[in-house]
Design an enzyme around this catalytic site. Sequence first.
Site, mmCIF file in Angstrom:
data_model
loop_
_atom_site.group_PDB
_atom_site.id
_atom_site.type_symbol
_atom_site.label_atom_id
_atom_site.label_comp_id
_atom_site.label_asym_id
_atom_site.label_seq_id
_atom_site.Cartn_x
_atom_site.Cartn_y
_atom_site.Cartn_z
ATOM 1 N N PHE A 106 2.698 -8.062 0.139
ATOM 2 C CA PHE A 106 2.229 -6.714 -0.233
ATOM 3 C C PHE A 106 2.675 -5.654 0.762
ATOM 4 C CE2 PHE A 106 -1.039 -5.164 2.653
ATOM 5 C CZ PHE A 106 -1.321 -6.293 3.413
ATOM 6 N N LYS A 107 3.099 -6.070 1.947
ATOM 7 C CA LYS A 107 3.510 -5.085 2.946
ATOM 8 C C LYS A 107 4.708 -4.256 2.494
ATOM 9 C CE LYS A 107 1.261 -6.931 6.965
ATOM 10 N NZ LYS A 107 0.706 -8.209 6.459
ATOM 11 N N ASP A 108 5.416 -4.721 1.457
ATOM 12 C CA ASP A 108 6.512 -3.910 0.916
ATOM 13 C C ASP A 108 6.024 -2.540 0.434
ATOM 14 O OD1 ASP A 108 8.776 -5.567 1.272
ATOM 15 O OD2 ASP A 108 8.178 -6.804 -0.430
#
Length: 434
Positions: A106-108
């Site tokens: 999810f860090k994208d």
Amino acid sequence: MKFKSTNNKSEIVSFRSAVLQGIADDGGLFLPIEFNKLDEDFIKNITSYSFQETSLEIAKLFSGDDIPETDLKNIVYDAINFPAPLAKLNDELSVLELFHGPTFAFKDFGARFLAKTSEYFLKNENKKTTILVATSGDTGSAVANGFYGLDNIDVVLLYPSGKVSNIQEKQLTTLDKNITAVEVEGTFDDCQRFVKQAFADEALKKKMTLSSANSINIARLIPQSFYYFNAYAQIQDKSKPVIFSVPSGNFGNLTAGLFAKNIGLPVEKFIAAVNANDVFPKYLDSGEFTAKPSVKTLSNAMDVGNPSNLARINSLFMNNVNSIRDVIFSKSFSDKQTLEEIESVYKKYNYIIDPHGAVGTLAVKEYQKVNNDKSNYVVLETAHPAKFLDVFSDEIKSAIVFPEKLKECLQKEKRSVKIPNDFNVFKNYLLEKN
Ligand SMILES: *Cc1c(COP(=O)(O)O)cnc(C)c1O
């Protein structure tokens, strides 16, 4: 919106300054002074908007006048160019898949939005900025991918040699152009120390503009509030209350959920799901916060003993633990429970959940024990299971569909600059590089 520091309520800055500064001069983290709300009709009709359209509406609230709408639209549509589908496990429980971005975690979302806004704010400045990121895995590759190929911005990733997984190392070291991976013969803490020392170093400051991309930057949190709304849009029976279970480490993801609630998303409760690093549930139990050294677990991206975003959570609730308890339930789970849960979710729902998401589904069960209500439970699935092959049983491993892009990355050649555990070597490297 305008922003203030969690330490000093009188320093008020624009969105642009909050993004470019990263951290306030007084060492506090930026928070909106007050939250503007999304239009109620917009939320009522949310199913008629696309993920990108919804994201743009939210981004407009936060960025205020600092970015004209046409430019903001380019930024948001460029950053949020992959979906976040809600996978239904049963009538009550679904999983929000946040791993469809380029680095499969999810860090994208945060890294891409931060990269595009930074590029926008810096493009008319006639200088190059160097972003330093110490990484123990997921953050570095998301940041590198987000900033890949941007003009005017170089990214230097520092990672501890031999201490990241093979997949993670390939993700860090196979990008070229403006990305360099520096492999330090030391630990993650050494890498972090190099970054801190670099920011304080006069010779470096004179020679180059340094910046940071870690999760204290407000531009990493804002885009994470987008997908809470998009999850709500995908929920079929909106008459039932919505409860989000968030696998947490530094609590950026959960803080973004609080942002979503503050701008109008109907959320009944958040569940902060943690592994053996249990400082947050302990805090809610006792009312006293005590940081602890982190311990290593299978859900390693959540191995945090002193969550950086706690300053924001406390500030949002006026430092009142009772108010936090009203909105956030929290529980810790062991690696053994996590492994059993992965098996159980697979058997029950034929769904492969990664170790971080499994902590999230465990926490839902725990919450349901004491709250026998009918609700929509949404577990945030923060990473693709293929990133954690080692934890799965052979049966599950063979059922994992390995993404093509990860496969490609594994075939590429590693390129890194290996340096000894000595800050001066790193410093000279930076000075010569520019
Ligand atoms: C970073 C990360 C987390 C923890 O998120 P926070 O915002 O730090 O609480 C959870 N899962 C994965 C896979 C991560 O990479």
